[in-house]
Design a protein around this motif. Sequence first.
Motif, PDB file in Angstrom:
ATOM      1  N   SER A 187      44.363 -28.835 -28.745  1.00 38.16           N
ATOM      2  CA  SER A 187      44.901 -29.601 -27.624  1.00 38.16           C
ATOM      3  C   SER A 187      46.408 -29.774 -27.787  1.00 38.16           C
ATOM      4  N   ASP A 197      48.095 -32.113 -26.835  1.00 36.55           N
ATOM      5  CA  ASP A 197      48.344 -33.522 -27.143  1.00 36.55           C
ATOM      6  C   ASP A 197      48.427 -33.776 -28.641  1.00 36.55           C
ATOM      7  N   TRP A 198      47.784 -32.919 -29.426  1.00 38.13           N
ATOM      8  CA  TRP A 198      47.786 -33.096 -30.878  1.00 38.13           C
ATOM      9  C   TRP A 198      49.108 -32.663 -31.506  1.00 38.13           C
ATOM     10  N   THR A 213      52.139 -33.481 -31.722  1.00 37.31           N
ATOM     11  CA  THR A 213      53.203 -34.479 -31.635  1.00 37.31           C
ATOM     12  C   THR A 213      54.405 -34.040 -32.458  1.00 37.31           C
ATOM     13  N   ALA A 245      47.010 -38.600 -33.139  1.00 32.77           N
ATOM     14  CA  ALA A 245      47.312 -37.998 -31.834  1.00 32.77           C
ATOM     15  C   ALA A 245      46.046 -37.746 -31.017  1.00 32.77           C
TER      16      ALA A 245
END
Length: 69
Positions: free
Chosen positions: A4, A6-7, A9, A38
């Motif tokens: 993802s 989103d992970w 960071t 995250a």
Amino acid sequence: MTFSPDWGTSTAVALASQMYESRDFGAMPILADALQDAGCDNTDVLDHCRDPGPHVRGCWVVDLVLGKE
């Protein structure tokens, strides 16, 4: 394995990049914590990071975080 976005960071990317460049993978458990913070709940990823290794350049988790194929 789907990673993802989103992970990825800034903390996770910085840790992965530092380990990749230095070839010192001692921070893998810290990377697991950053990925979990995250929102990563993938046990394969988290368990691999927390495994004592050895880890080497080309580690599939580090490569995923860095967007390497």
